[in-house]
Design a protein around this motif. Structure first.
Motif, PDB file in Angstrom:
ATOM      1  N   SER A   1     -17.701  14.098  35.868  1.00  0.00           N
ATOM      2  CA  SER A   1     -17.392  14.126  34.601  1.00  0.00           C
ATOM      3  C   SER A   1     -18.029  13.109  33.589  1.00  0.00           C
ATOM      4  O   SER A   1     -18.897  12.155  33.885  1.00  0.00           O
ATOM      5  CB  SER A   1     -16.036  13.670  33.947  1.00  0.00           C
ATOM      6  OG  SER A   1     -15.513  12.331  34.425  1.00  0.00           O
TER       7      SER A   1
ATOM      8  N   GLU B   1     -17.457  10.974  31.637  1.00  0.00           N
ATOM      9  CA  GLU B   1     -16.268   9.503  31.632  1.00  0.00           C
ATOM     10  C   GLU B   1     -16.932   8.910  32.961  1.00  0.00           C
ATOM     11  O   GLU B   1     -16.969   7.474  32.957  1.00  0.00           O
ATOM     12  CB  GLU B   1     -14.819   9.623  31.624  1.00  0.00           C
ATOM     13  CG  GLU B   1     -14.164   8.627  31.787  1.00  0.00           C
ATOM     14  CD  GLU B   1     -12.800   8.979  32.092  1.00  0.00           C
ATOM     15  OE1 GLU B   1     -12.168   9.098  33.234  1.00  0.00           O
ATOM     16  OE2 GLU B   1     -11.896   8.814  31.121  1.00  0.00           O
TER      17      GLU B   1
ATOM     18  N   ARG C   1     -20.191   7.414  32.677  1.00  0.00           N
ATOM     19  CA  ARG C   1     -20.208   5.965  31.580  1.00  0.00           C
ATOM     20  C   ARG C   1     -19.485   4.889  32.472  1.00  0.00           C
ATOM     21  O   ARG C   1     -20.140   3.839  32.352  1.00  0.00           O
ATOM     22  CB  ARG C   1     -19.225   6.621  30.620  1.00  0.00           C
ATOM     23  CG  ARG C   1     -19.899   7.445  29.527  1.00  0.00           C
ATOM     24  CD  ARG C   1     -19.046   7.596  28.402  1.00  0.00           C
ATOM     25  NE  ARG C   1     -19.804   8.670  27.421  1.00  0.00           N
ATOM     26  CZ  ARG C   1     -18.983   9.576  26.646  1.00  0.00           C
ATOM     27  NH1 ARG C   1     -17.766   9.409  26.483  1.00  0.00           N
ATOM     28  NH2 ARG C   1     -19.719  10.213  25.717  1.00  0.00           N
TER      29      ARG C   1
END
Length: 220
Positions: A162, A164, A167
Motif C-alpha cells: 500500500s 501507507e 511512506r
C-alpha cells in the motif's frame, strides 16, 4: 560538404568539453557543500575553484538553483546505482528490499551533502524541477514493485504494497539517515550509532507486515 565531417568532430569535442566542465563544477559544488554546508554553496566560489570568472559559469548553469537541481539529479542517479548493485544479486522479495535499504543508508552516510538534498530541504526556495524529480518517482515505483513481489511470494501481507507502507518505509530509512547525519557526522555506516541500527529498524518495519511475525522475517 567536404568540411562536414570536421565540423561534426569539432562540435562533438566542444560538447564533450562542456560536459566535462559541468561535471567538474558539480564535483566542486559537492566538495563545497561538504565543507561549509549545503546552504553555503555559491556561484562565486564554484567559479573561483573552477578557475573561471563567475559570468562564465552561467553559460553552464543559469542560476544557483540550477546547480542544486543538477546535484539533486546526480544524487538520485548515484544512490540508485548503489541500491541496484546491492539489491539485484538478491532473490526477489524481502531480502532484496533489505539489501537495497542498507545500500541506500550506506550511500547517504558516505555522501552526506548530496543526501541532504534528497532527504531534507536545506535550501530555502529550492525544489527539484519536475523533470529531475521524475527519476525519484520512477525509483519509488520500482520499490513498490519489490514490495508487490514480496506480497506475491507471501513474505509480506497484502497491505505491505500500500501507499501507507511505502511512506512508512521511507520514514524509517530517512529517520535513520537524518539521525546519523545530525548527531554523528563523519562516522561510517557500520560504526555509526544510528546507521548501525538499520537492520533493527528494518526488522521493526517488516514485523508490521510479516504474516508469521518477527521470527518469520526473511534474512540474508
Amino acid at each position: 560538404m567536404a568540411n562536414t565531417p570536421s565540423v561534426g568532430v569539432g562540435l562533438n569535442r566542444r560538447l564533450i568539453r562542456r560536459q566535462q566542465t559541468i561535471e567538474e563544477a558539480l564535483d566542486i559544488a559537492a566538495a563545497i557543500m561538504t565543507e561549509v554546508g549545503v546552504g553555503g554553496l555559491s556561484m562565486s566560489e564554484i567559479a573561483r575553484r573552477l578557475g573561471i570568472r563567475q559570468p562564465s559559469l552561467y553559460k553552464y548553469f543559469p542560476s544557483l538553483h540550477a546547480v542544486y537541481d543538477a546535484l539533486f539529479a546526480r544524487g538520485l542517479a548515484r544512490s540508485h546505482a548503489a541500491v541496484l548493485a546491492a539489491a539485484e544479486p538478491q532473490p526477489a522479495g524481502v531480502r532484496r528490499i533489505r539489501a537495497g535499504a542498507r545500500a541506500w543508508v550506506r550511500w547517504a552516510v558516505d555522501n552526506p551533502a548530496l543526501a541532504q538534498l534528497l532527504v531534507w530541504r536545506p535550501v530555502p526556495g529550492f525544489a527539484p524541477t519536475e523533470a529531475t524529480f521524475a527519476a525519484s518517482i520512477q525509483q519509488m515505483e520500482q520499490v513498490h514493485a519489490e514490495f508487490t513481489e514480496a506480497v506475491r511470494a507471501s513474505e509480506l501481507r497484502p497491505e505491505a504494497a500500500s501507499v501507507e507502507a511505502l511512506r512508512l518505509y521511507t520514514v524509517v530509512l530517512s529517520g535513520v539517515i537524518s539521525q546519523q547525519m545530525a548527531n554523528e557526522p563523519g562516522a561510517g555506516y557500520d560504526t555509526g550509532i544510528f546507521s548501525s541500527l538499520t537492520d533493527a529498524a528494518l526488522d521493526m518495519f517488516f514485523a508490521r507486515y510479516t504474516p508469521g511475525g518477527p521470527d518469520a522475517i526473511p534474512r540474508p
